[in-house]
Design an enzyme around this catalytic site. Structure first.
Site, PDB file in Angstrom:
ATOM      1  N   HIS A 262       0.836  -1.205   0.000  1.00 39.46           N
ATOM      2  CA  HIS A 262       0.000   0.000   0.000  1.00 39.46           C
ATOM      3  C   HIS A 262       0.869   1.254   0.000  1.00 39.46           C
ATOM      4  O   HIS A 262       0.609   2.198  -0.767  1.00 39.46           O
ATOM      5  CB  HIS A 262      -0.913  -0.014   1.230  1.00 39.46           C
ATOM      6  CG  HIS A 262      -1.591   1.285   1.514  1.00 39.46           C
ATOM      7  ND1 HIS A 262      -2.887   1.564   1.121  1.00 39.46           N
ATOM      8  CD2 HIS A 262      -1.147   2.401   2.162  1.00 39.46           C
ATOM      9  CE1 HIS A 262      -3.205   2.787   1.507  1.00 39.46           C
ATOM     10  NE2 HIS A 262      -2.170   3.317   2.142  1.00 39.46           N
ATOM     11  N   GLU A 263       1.899   1.273   0.849  1.00 38.88           N
ATOM     12  CA  GLU A 263       2.773   2.450   0.905  1.00 38.88           C
ATOM     13  C   GLU A 263       3.547   2.624  -0.397  1.00 38.88           C
ATOM     14  O   GLU A 263       3.735   3.758  -0.872  1.00 38.88           O
ATOM     15  CB  GLU A 263       3.731   2.336   2.090  1.00 38.88           C
ATOM     16  CG  GLU A 263       3.044   2.258   3.446  1.00 38.88           C
ATOM     17  CD  GLU A 263       2.066   3.399   3.683  1.00 38.88           C
ATOM     18  OE1 GLU A 263       2.242   4.482   3.097  1.00 38.88           O
ATOM     19  OE2 GLU A 263       1.113   3.204   4.462  1.00 38.88           O
TER      20      GLU A 263
ATOM     21  N   GLU B 210      -6.115   7.326  -0.661  1.00 40.49           N
ATOM     22  CA  GLU B 210      -6.071   6.070   0.088  1.00 40.49           C
ATOM     23  C   GLU B 210      -6.707   4.936  -0.704  1.00 40.49           C
ATOM     24  O   GLU B 210      -6.190   3.816  -0.725  1.00 40.49           O
ATOM     25  CB  GLU B 210      -6.762   6.241   1.444  1.00 40.49           C
ATOM     26  CG  GLU B 210      -5.991   7.090   2.430  1.00 40.49           C
ATOM     27  CD  GLU B 210      -4.574   6.600   2.659  1.00 40.49           C
ATOM     28  OE1 GLU B 210      -4.373   5.373   2.804  1.00 40.49           O
ATOM     29  OE2 GLU B 210      -3.667   7.438   2.683  1.00 40.49           O
TER      30      GLU B 210
ATOM     31  N   HIS C 227       1.425   4.382  -2.832  1.00 36.36           N
ATOM     32  CA  HIS C 227       1.503   5.841  -2.739  1.00 36.36           C
ATOM     33  C   HIS C 227       2.705   6.368  -3.515  1.00 36.36           C
ATOM     34  O   HIS C 227       2.628   7.397  -4.190  1.00 36.36           O
ATOM     35  CB  HIS C 227       1.629   6.271  -1.270  1.00 36.36           C
ATOM     36  CG  HIS C 227       0.329   6.330  -0.535  1.00 36.36           C
ATOM     37  ND1 HIS C 227      -0.763   7.042  -1.006  1.00 36.36           N
ATOM     38  CD2 HIS C 227      -0.052   5.785   0.651  1.00 36.36           C
ATOM     39  CE1 HIS C 227      -1.762   6.936  -0.137  1.00 36.36           C
ATOM     40  NE2 HIS C 227      -1.355   6.173   0.867  1.00 36.36           N
TER      41      HIS C 227
END
Length: 317
Positions: A130-131, A200, A134
């Site tokens: 997930h990071e 997100e 980003h």
């Protein structure tokens, strides 16, 4: 979210900063505020990662000091087609993670020791994917810049309250005071929410694609969301604008949260899992009890197995 819309939102924060400057110092104050905002944008562009990492007292790790965690991030970065980011661990009980940096070539990812202790290896992989999502979506710079300017607006609004409150002549403009103390910080928060919530969802989808395991990310979100809200986070308490950087919010408030509701994110990940042909998630919405993680510096031994040394705790403390 398109680049144009993001630019417009950032410009709105700068305009709010100028409006506050005008209420405090007229046209001269607006010009000073514009110059200050431009200076903050430029400084943050080159130093976003350093600002955030220093704020959290993060320590950098490598293949020697934390081989399991470092190699996991390296494998995920290769799958995502990204340069290897710098990897950090934050010695903090609150489970959370974030990414920062002005571009993929200068990115850094960090996770707390609390998160590594709580999650399984697959779940940690989902969080770090997930990071990296980003990073791949180039969210990290704009999120850090928005946090910096939003924090500055709140600081200036507090100064405005003090300034107006000490106007001995009583000639302070009530409307301007209301703008400085209430409206501008609230509007800054709305802009911040608009940026962060959309991003997100995008990072969740990118993380599911990078890890290939949306169920693990959904399970991780369910486990850590309640704990992140319950366990104190000193950094977020000192600087609430930093909360938008984390994978889950640190306060329970859907209206003012910088993140979508965790239940909605889990539902979206269920849809992604179905599209990928994965089995339906049956218990992701129910937080499981924390268990020892292969990546944990504080993993507790089972009753049937002697404690082994962790990659993050070579002394077996």
């Amino acid at each position: 979210m398109s680049g144009m819309k993001t630019t417009m939102l950032l410009a709105a924060l700068t305009a709010l900063f100028m409006a506050l400057g005008y209420t405090l110092g007229g046209s001269g104050g607006a010009i000073i505020a514009l110059l200050a905002a431009a200076g903050m944008n430029l400084f943050t562009f080159w130093n976003a990662d350093k600002i955030v990492l220093r704020m959290h007292d993060a320590r950098e790790v490598d293949a020697q000091s934390a081989p399991d965690f470092y190699n996991l991030v390296r494998d995920l970065a290769q799958r995502a087609g990204l340069p290897m980011p710098r990897v950090y661990i934050i010695d903090q009980d609150a489970p959370n993670a974030f990414a920062t940096g002005r571009n993929p070539d200068n990115a850094a990812v960090a996770a707390t020791s609390g998160l590594l202790s709580m999650l399984s290896r697959d779940e940690v992989a989902g969080v770090m994917a997930h990071e990296l999502g980003h990073v791949k979506n180039r969210d990290t710079l704009i999120m850090t810049m928005v946090a910096t300017i939003a924090g500055a607006i709140s600081m200036l609004a507090n100064f405005g309250l003090f300034f107006r409150g000490n106007d001995r002549d009583g000639h302070g403009n009530m409307i301007a005071s209301l703008l400085a103390v209430i409206v501008a910080p609230f509007a800054a928060m709305i802009v911040q929410m608009a940026i962060s919530r959309t991003r997100e969802y995008g990072a969740d989808r990118a993380g599911a694609e990078i890890s290939g395991n949306p169920q693990a990310l959904a399970s991780a979100l369910a486990k850590i969301s309640g704990q992140a809200e319950r366990i104190p986070n000193p950094v977020a308490e000192r600087n609430p604008a930093a909360a938008q950087l984390y994978i889950v919010p640190t306060h329970v408030s859907e209206l003012f949260s910088t993140h979508p509701a965790t239940e909605k994110r889990i539902a979206a990940l269920q849809d992604i899992a179905a599209d990928m042909g994965a089995p339906a998630l049956r218990s992701a919405a129910m937080p499981a009890a924390p268990r020892a993680s292969a990546l944990s510096p504080h993993a507790a031994p089972s009753k049937d197995q002697p404690r082994r040394r962790s990659a993050l705790d070579p002394n077996g403390r």
